[in-house]
Design a protein around this motif. Structure first.
Motif, PDB file in Angstrom:
ATOM      1  N   ASN A  95       0.813  -1.224   0.000  1.00  0.00           N
ATOM      2  CA  ASN A  95       0.000   0.000   0.000  1.00  0.00           C
ATOM      3  C   ASN A  95       0.844   1.270   0.000  1.00  0.00           C
ATOM      4  OD1 ASN A  95      -2.960  -0.777   0.201  1.00  0.00           O
ATOM      5  ND2 ASN A  95      -2.054  -2.067   1.796  1.00  0.00           N
ATOM      6  N   ALA A  96       2.117   1.135  -0.349  1.00  0.00           N
ATOM      7  CA  ALA A  96       2.998   2.309  -0.354  1.00  0.00           C
ATOM      8  C   ALA A  96       2.552   3.344  -1.379  1.00  0.00           C
ATOM      9  CB  ALA A  96       4.435   1.880  -0.619  1.00  0.00           C
ATOM     10  N   GLY A  97       2.117   2.890  -2.547  1.00  0.00           N
ATOM     11  CA  GLY A  97       1.678   3.825  -3.579  1.00  0.00           C
ATOM     12  C   GLY A  97       0.509   4.670  -3.124  1.00  0.00           C
ATOM     13  N   LYS A  98      -0.453   4.055  -2.434  1.00  0.00           N
ATOM     14  CA  LYS A  98      -1.610   4.802  -1.925  1.00  0.00           C
ATOM     15  C   LYS A  98      -1.176   5.825  -0.879  1.00  0.00           C
ATOM     16  CE  LYS A  98      -4.880   1.025  -2.754  1.00  0.00           C
ATOM     17  NZ  LYS A  98      -5.812   0.057  -2.126  1.00  0.00           N
ATOM     18  N   LEU A  99      -0.214   5.441  -0.043  1.00  0.00           N
ATOM     19  CA  LEU A  99       0.292   6.375   0.958  1.00  0.00           C
ATOM     20  C   LEU A  99       0.905   7.605   0.285  1.00  0.00           C
ATOM     21  CD1 LEU A  99       1.281   7.211   3.818  1.00  0.00           C
ATOM     22  CD2 LEU A  99       3.338   5.849   3.363  1.00  0.00           C
ATOM     23  N   ILE A 100       1.733   7.368  -0.720  1.00  0.00           N
ATOM     24  CA  ILE A 100       2.396   8.492  -1.392  1.00  0.00           C
ATOM     25  C   ILE A 100       1.360   9.401  -2.056  1.00  0.00           C
ATOM     26  CG2 ILE A 100       3.971   9.121  -3.246  1.00  0.00           C
ATOM     27  CD1 ILE A 100       5.284   8.018  -0.700  1.00  0.00           C
ATOM     28  N   GLU A 101       0.358   8.827  -2.699  1.00  0.00           N
ATOM     29  CA  GLU A 101      -0.695   9.637  -3.305  1.00  0.00           C
ATOM     30  C   GLU A 101      -1.399  10.486  -2.258  1.00  0.00           C
ATOM     31  OE1 GLU A 101      -3.210   6.892  -5.264  1.00  0.00           O
ATOM     32  OE2 GLU A 101      -1.757   6.378  -6.840  1.00  0.00           O
ATOM     33  N   ALA A 102      -1.686   9.880  -1.089  1.00  0.00           N
ATOM     34  CA  ALA A 102      -2.371  10.613  -0.019  1.00  0.00           C
ATOM     35  C   ALA A 102      -1.480  11.719   0.545  1.00  0.00           C
ATOM     36  CB  ALA A 102      -2.781   9.647   1.088  1.00  0.00           C
ATOM     37  N   MET A 103      -0.191  11.448   0.683  1.00  0.00           N
ATOM     38  CA  MET A 103       0.720  12.481   1.179  1.00  0.00           C
ATOM     39  C   MET A 103       0.756  13.670   0.232  1.00  0.00           C
ATOM     40  SD  MET A 103       2.198  11.785   4.138  1.00  0.00           S
ATOM     41  CE  MET A 103       3.746  12.695   4.093  1.00  0.00           C
ATOM     42  N   ILE A 145      13.191   0.877  -6.534  1.00  0.00           N
ATOM     43  CA  ILE A 145      11.768   0.518  -6.498  1.00  0.00           C
ATOM     44  C   ILE A 145      10.992   1.541  -5.666  1.00  0.00           C
ATOM     45  CG2 ILE A 145      10.124  -1.177  -5.608  1.00  0.00           C
ATOM     46  CD1 ILE A 145      12.195  -3.349  -6.317  1.00  0.00           C
ATOM     47  N   PHE A 146      11.529   1.900  -4.512  1.00  0.00           N
ATOM     48  CA  PHE A 146      10.816   2.841  -3.641  1.00  0.00           C
ATOM     49  C   PHE A 146      10.826   4.260  -4.220  1.00  0.00           C
ATOM     50  CE2 PHE A 146      11.497  -0.620  -0.625  1.00  0.00           C
ATOM     51  CZ  PHE A 146      10.235  -0.692  -0.047  1.00  0.00           C
ATOM     52  N   LEU A 147      11.888   4.630  -4.873  1.00  0.00           N
ATOM     53  CA  LEU A 147      11.891   5.942  -5.528  1.00  0.00           C
ATOM     54  C   LEU A 147      10.905   5.961  -6.690  1.00  0.00           C
ATOM     55  CD1 LEU A 147      15.722   6.719  -5.515  1.00  0.00           C
ATOM     56  CD2 LEU A 147      13.968   7.581  -3.948  1.00  0.00           C
ATOM     57  N   ASP A 148      10.792   4.845  -7.425  1.00  0.00           N
ATOM     58  CA  ASP A 148       9.802   4.752  -8.505  1.00  0.00           C
ATOM     59  C   ASP A 148       8.378   4.865  -7.969  1.00  0.00           C
ATOM     60  OD1 ASP A 148      11.785   4.459 -10.401  1.00  0.00           O
ATOM     61  OD2 ASP A 148      11.637   2.269 -10.502  1.00  0.00           O
ATOM     62  N   LEU A 149       8.170   4.393  -6.734  1.00  0.00           N
ATOM     63  CA  LEU A 149       6.839   4.500  -6.128  1.00  0.00           C
ATOM     64  C   LEU A 149       6.507   5.944  -5.741  1.00  0.00           C
ATOM     65  CD1 LEU A 149       6.854   1.335  -3.822  1.00  0.00           C
ATOM     66  CD2 LEU A 149       5.242   1.792  -5.679  1.00  0.00           C
ATOM     67  N   GLY A 150       7.517   6.792  -5.711  1.00  0.00           N
ATOM     68  CA  GLY A 150       7.276   8.204  -5.418  1.00  0.00           C
ATOM     69  C   GLY A 150       7.831   8.692  -4.098  1.00  0.00           C
ATOM     70  N   PHE A 151       8.559   7.853  -3.357  1.00  0.00           N
ATOM     71  CA  PHE A 151       9.134   8.319  -2.096  1.00  0.00           C
ATOM     72  C   PHE A 151      10.129   9.451  -2.367  1.00  0.00           C
ATOM     73  CE2 PHE A 151       7.468   4.320  -0.507  1.00  0.00           C
ATOM     74  CZ  PHE A 151       7.073   4.650   0.781  1.00  0.00           C
ATOM     75  N   ASP A 152      10.176  10.401  -1.445  1.00  0.00           N
ATOM     76  CA  ASP A 152      11.021  11.578  -1.605  1.00  0.00           C
ATOM     77  C   ASP A 152      12.457  11.336  -1.169  1.00  0.00           C
ATOM     78  OD1 ASP A 152       8.915  13.433  -2.471  1.00  0.00           O
ATOM     79  OD2 ASP A 152       8.130  13.118  -0.445  1.00  0.00           O
TER      80      ASP A 152
END
Length: 341
Positions: A95-103, A145-152
Motif C-alpha cells: 500500500n505504499a503507492g496509496k500512501l504516497i498519493e495521499a501524502m 523501487i521505492f523511488l519509482d513509487l514516489g518516495f522523496d
C-alpha cells in the motif's frame, strides 16, 4: 587486614564523593531554563502499517493534520526491513503507492522517505552482509523501487555500524548518486557519537566483536564527518540513555546535540533523536527531558550551524496527544520560518 580495610573504605568513600559531586553538579547545571528555542525542520519515524496495510481517507487526512500541526518536514515510513540478500518482498509495501498519493494530496511539502534497514552482519553474525558487493547492488535496486513509487528519499538504518565500516560508506556514496540524480534525499540514522574517540580502540580490545557481543558501535568524529559528507540528512539516535536522574539524562542530550552540530552542522541537515516511548530501563528519559536537553545543547553553541537542524521524534506510534502538546509548546518557535532542509 585493618589497614587494608581502611584503604578499601577510603577508596569507596572517594568514589562515592566523586559520584555525589557529579550528581549535584549536573542538578545545578540543569536548573536554568534553556534560552534556545527549537526549529521548524523536524523528523518523525512512522510505523510500517502505513505502507503495509490499507487506510481510509480520513486516516490519511488525520496523519497529514498531525504532520502540519507539529511542523514535521520529514517522515521516515518504515518500509523494510531488508532481507539478507538486500531485497524487500513486495507484499510488505503493497500500500505504499496509496500512501504516497495521499501524502501529495493532504501533506504537500512534507518529505515521505522510505525507512529501510536491517541488522548488519558482523563477523558472521547478523542478517545483511553489506561487505558483499552483490548485496549492496541489490540494496540499490530496492531503493530504485521505492523511488519509482514516489518516495522523496531513502532513510537507512543499518545497525551496528562501526567507524571502520568502509562498505557502508561505499553504499552511501552510490545511494546518494541515485537519489541526487532523481532530485531526492538520502538520510541516515546513526548511533550517538563517541564521548571520547580514543576509547573506541580500548572497547574494541576489551570487548572483541564475536557472537552477539560487540563493543559500542559509536561513530568517531572522523567517521561521522565521512557519513555527513555522503548524506543529505543525519539522524542521531540519541535515546536509550539509561541514566538515573533527569539532569544526567538531560546532560547526555545536551552534550551530544552540541558536539554533533559542531562536528557536522555545517555539512548536512541534522535531526537529534528524542524518544516518546519508555525505554527498557525506565529511569529518567522521556520527551520532556530530551527536548530540554537538546535546547541546553543549543545554548552551548558559539554560533548556529550553517545547515538546518531539528529533532527526530521516535516514534509516531508511541507519541500521545499530551506529548505532542508539550513538543509544540517547548520546541516549536512561535514565528513561522524556513522549513527547507
Amino acid at each position: 587486614m585493618r589497614r587494608g580495610l581502611r584503604v578499601v573504605l577510603w577508596g569507596c568513600a572517594y568514589v562515592l564523593g566523586l559520584v555525589a559531586l557529579v550528581v549535584v553538579g549536573a542538578w545545578t547545571w540543569w536548573q536554568p531554563e534553556p534560552r534556545a528555542r527549537g526549529t521548524l525542520v523536524n523528523g518523525l519515524w512512522a510505523r510500517h502499517q502505513w505502507v503495509g496495510e490499507t487506510h481510509s481517507e480520513q486516516e490519511y487526512r488525520d496523519l497529514a493534520r498531525l504532520l502540519r500541526e507539529n511542523r514535521i518536514t520529514d517522515v521516515f515510513f518504515h518500509a523494510g526491513p531488508f532481507e539478507a540478500d538486500g531485497t524487500v518482498p513486495p507484499a510488505k509495501y503493497r500500500n505504499a503507492g496509496k500512501l504516497i498519493e495521499a501524502m501529495r494530496r493532504y501533506a504537500p511539502g512534507v518529505r515521505a522517505q522510505a525507512y529501510l534497514g536491517q541488522i548488519r552482519k558482523v563477523d558472521g553474525h547478523g542478517i545483511t552482509d553489506l561487505d558483499d558487493p552483490a548485496v549492496r547492488a541489490r540494496v540499490l535496486d530496492t531503493d530504485r523501487i521505492f523511488l519509482d513509487l514516489g518516495f522523496d528519499g531513502i532513510h537507512y538504518d543499518f545497525e551496528p555500524v562501526y567507524p571502520d565500516d568502509g562498505a557502508f560508506l561505499d553504499l552511501l556514496e552510490r545511494t546518494r548518486e541515485l537519489t541526487r540524480a532523481r532530485g531526492r534525499v538520502l538520510s541516515v540514522a546513526l548511533e550517538q557519537p563517541t564521548l571520547v574517540d580514543a576509547a573506541q580502540p580500548v572497547y574494541k580490545r576489551l570487548i572483541p566483536r564475536h557472537g552477539t557481543v560487540h563493543y559500542p558501535p559509536r561513530p568517531t568524529a572522523e567517521y561521522l564527518r565521512a557519513v555527513a559528507d555522503r548524506a543529505d540528512q543525519v539522524a542521531i539516535m540519541t535515546y536509550d540513555v539509561s541514566l538515573p536522574t533527569e539532569s544526567l539524562a538531560g546532560w547526555h542530550f545536551a552534550r551530544h546535540t552540541r558536539r554533533t552540530l559542531e562536528l557536522i552542522g555545517d555539512r548536512t541537515t541534522v535531526f537529534m533523536g528524542v524518544p516518546t516511548y519508555r525505554p527498557l530501563m525506565d529511569w529518567a528519559e522521556d520527551l520532556t527531558v530530551a527536548l530540554r536537553g537538546v535546547r541546553r545543547g543549543l545554548d552551548g553553541l558559539e554560533r548556529p550551524p550553517a545547515r538546518p537542524y531539528g529533532v527526530g521524534i521516535y516514534a509516531e506510534w508511541t507519541t500521545d496527544a499530551r506529548e505532542w502538546a508539550h513538543y509544540r509548546a517547548s520546541w516549536l518557535p512561535g514565528a513561522s520560518g524556513n522549513v527547507s532542509g
